[in-house]
Design an enzyme around this catalytic site. Structure first.
Site, PDB file in Angstrom:
ATOM      1  N   TYR A 141      48.321  36.104  49.620  1.00 45.20           N
ATOM      2  CA  TYR A 141      48.734  34.732  49.324  1.00 45.20           C
ATOM      3  C   TYR A 141      49.086  33.954  50.589  1.00 45.20           C
ATOM      4  O   TYR A 141      49.026  32.731  50.597  1.00 45.20           O
ATOM      5  CB  TYR A 141      49.973  34.733  48.420  1.00 45.20           C
ATOM      6  N   LYS A 186      46.188  49.942  46.132  1.00 47.32           N
ATOM      7  CA  LYS A 186      44.758  50.255  46.098  1.00 47.32           C
ATOM      8  C   LYS A 186      44.483  51.014  47.393  1.00 47.32           C
ATOM      9  O   LYS A 186      43.668  50.605  48.237  1.00 47.32           O
ATOM     10  CB  LYS A 186      43.950  48.945  45.981  1.00 47.32           C
ATOM     11  N   ASP A 219      43.914  49.717  39.501  1.00 50.51           N
ATOM     12  CA  ASP A 219      42.948  49.615  38.393  1.00 50.51           C
ATOM     13  C   ASP A 219      43.352  50.517  37.226  1.00 50.51           C
ATOM     14  O   ASP A 219      43.387  50.101  36.065  1.00 50.51           O
ATOM     15  CB  ASP A 219      41.501  49.886  38.865  1.00 50.51           C
ATOM     16  N   ASP A 243      51.173  39.713  40.294  1.00 44.38           N
ATOM     17  CA  ASP A 243      50.828  38.504  39.537  1.00 44.38           C
ATOM     18  C   ASP A 243      49.959  38.884  38.342  1.00 44.38           C
ATOM     19  O   ASP A 243      50.229  38.509  37.196  1.00 44.38           O
ATOM     20  CB  ASP A 243      50.079  37.535  40.460  1.00 44.38           C
ATOM     21  N   ASP A 247      51.092  39.293  33.996  1.00 43.63           N
ATOM     22  CA  ASP A 247      50.479  38.529  32.892  1.00 43.63           C
ATOM     23  C   ASP A 247      49.901  39.501  31.860  1.00 43.63           C
ATOM     24  O   ASP A 247      50.004  39.287  30.644  1.00 43.63           O
ATOM     25  CB  ASP A 247      49.340  37.621  33.394  1.00 43.63           C
TER      26      ASP A 247
HETATM   27  C1  IPM Z   1      52.859  32.725  39.118  1.00 40.78           C
HETATM   28  C2  IPM Z   1      51.659  31.841  39.380  1.00 40.78           C
HETATM   29  C3  IPM Z   1      51.586  31.513  40.863  1.00 40.78           C
HETATM   30  C4  IPM Z   1      51.322  32.820  41.600  1.00 40.78           C
HETATM   31  C5  IPM Z   1      50.548  30.455  41.270  1.00 40.78           C
HETATM   32  C6  IPM Z   1      50.677  29.196  40.484  1.00 40.78           C
HETATM   33  C7  IPM Z   1      50.648  30.152  42.729  1.00 40.78           C
HETATM   34  O1  IPM Z   1      50.500  32.438  38.908  1.00 40.78           O
HETATM   35  O2  IPM Z   1      53.991  32.282  39.386  1.00 40.78           O
HETATM   36  O3  IPM Z   1      52.696  33.823  38.601  1.00 40.78           O
HETATM   37  O4  IPM Z   1      50.174  33.268  41.676  1.00 40.78           O
HETATM   38  O5  IPM Z   1      52.293  33.382  42.111  1.00 40.78           O
HETATM   39 MN    MN Z   2      50.857  34.203  37.719  1.00 42.12          MN
END
Ligand code: IPM
Ligand code: MN
Ligand code: NAD
Length: 351
Positions: A141, A186, A219, A243, A247
């Site tokens: 990032y 990884k 993975d 990240d 999710d």
């Molecule tokens: C999160 C989001 C952010 C990230 C983006 C919007 C920069 O996906 O807070 O999880 O990838 O950290």
């Molecule tokens: Mn995110």
């Protein structure tokens, strides 16, 4: 003395969920006689519209002077032009970097009354309770980026110091829990991952010998999160893997609209739901405000306001148990869908 809180509503459903959260903070403040001084500042797309930059100087200065910051969400299709050099996401990344919030704590719980909202079979969800500790200010990032007509690069970089400090955060957390850390990398491909693995192993061996450490490739970890989610206690991982895995993990709980997070460093803390600006439902008044409200509970705990934090968490639990669920959590047409306002009202009543 009043506690100074900066609220960054942002874009899409950001303003909707932060409005709910402010109402909850006010209610819990009254109940426990805590005075909150809450000021809103622009970030993300709306800040680009207003001033051409996703993190205006005034916003950053206010955040640095606050006791805590909470964010809604940023981004949206209006600002997704691939040619654009200014993007909402840059504002959030710069804020995290400037505040030095290198650890992003994302707890995952399965609420018993929501088991049917999850696509997983109930027996796989039994005993699921883990925390993702995501490194937040390093890795791909924040490496150098280049772009030519026919290729592009993103550099992924980690220093020993960056890995050590996030490993310590995960280990300290594990010591308060079940003393198990799964470090995800990884290392079969990436040099940064081999460094990560080496450093994490050393930190655990030298500083946390009681911890049961395992290493897992990202993975197969993605697979195991769905296949055997109750296996995990603390998942320690780098920025991008964290990240993605968080999710994915949110699906276990039933919705991304439930997952809160705390971004912590040495100074002011930043509290943010894990979800984004949800452009597909923005403006409809149906966003789930619980992730944002639960992020505020994490903020209250971090501010040492434990009773208030617990009251907010219990109130959300009550609202969920009463069946006050937004569309993301209702699984059949026969279930009543609550609006953002109704869900907020249910939390306020429980407080
Ligand atoms: C999160 C989001 C952010 C990230 C983006 C919007 C920069 O996906 O807070 O999880 O990838 O950290
Ligand atoms: Mn995110
Ligand atoms: P998203 O998290 O915004 O949405 C993914 C899906 O989940 C959508 O279907 C959305 O409707 C649903 N969803 C998310 N939060 C919800 C909630 N509280 N209640 C009900 N449903 C919810 O991810 P995306 O669509 O990939 O990204 C949209 C924008 O958000 C992008 O611009 C992205 O950069 C940005 N983003 C910002 C943050 C942040 O501000 N921290 C985090 C992630 C994504």
């Amino acid at each position: 003395m009043a506690i100074k809180i900066v609220c960054l509503p942002g874009d899409g459903i950001g303003p909707e969920v932060t409005q709910s959260t402010i109402a909850v903070l006010k209610a819990v403040g009254e109940k426990f006689r805590i005075e909150f001084d809450i000021a809103e500042y622009p970030i993300g797309g709306i800040a680009i519209e207003q001033s051409g930059t996703p993190l205006p100087d005034q916003t950053l200065a206010a955040c640095k002077e606050a006791d805590a910051v909470f964010l809604g969400a940023i981004g949206g299709p209006q600002w997704e032009n691939p040619e654009a050099s200014v993007r909402p996401e840059q504002g959030l990344l710069k804020l995290r970097s400037e505040l030095g919030v290198f650890s992003n704590i994302r707890p995952l719980k399965v609420f018993p009354s929501l088991i049917s909202s999850s696509p997983l079979k109930p027996e796989r969800l039994a005993g699921v309770d883990f925390v993702v500790v995501r490194e937040l200010t390093g890795g791909i990032y924040f490496g150098e980026r280049t772009r030519q007509d026919d290729y592009a690069t993103d550099e992924c970089r980690y220093s020993v110091g960056e890995v050590e400090r996030i490993a310590r955060v995960a280990c300290e957390m594990a010591m308060q829990r079940n003393k198990r850390v799964t470090s995800v990398d990884k290392a079969n491909v990436l040099e940064t991952s081999r460094l990560w693995r080496e450093v994490v192993t050393r930190v655990v061996k030298n500083e946390f010998p009681e911890i049961n450490l395992e290493h897992q490739l990202v993975d197969s970890c993605a697979m195991k999160l769905i296949q055997q989610p109750a296996h995990f206690d603390v998942i320690l991982t780098e920025n991008m893997f964290g990240d993605i895995l968080s999710d994915e993990a949110s699906v276990l709980s039933g919705s991304m609209g439930l997952l809160a997070s705390a971004s912590i460093g040495d100074g002011v803390g930043l509290f943010e739901p894990i979800h984004g600006s949800a452009p597909d439902i923005a403006g409809l008044g149906i966003a789930n405000p619980y992730a944002s409200i639960l992020s505020a509970a994490m903020m209250l705990r971090w501010l040492n306001l434990e009773l208030a934090a617990k009251a907010v968490e219990d109130a959300v639990l009550d609202a969920i148990d009463n069946g006050t669920l937004t569309r993301d959590l209702t699984i059949s047409n026969s279930m009543r869908e609550a609006s953002t306002k109704e869900a907020t009202q249910a939390v306020l009543e429980a407080i």
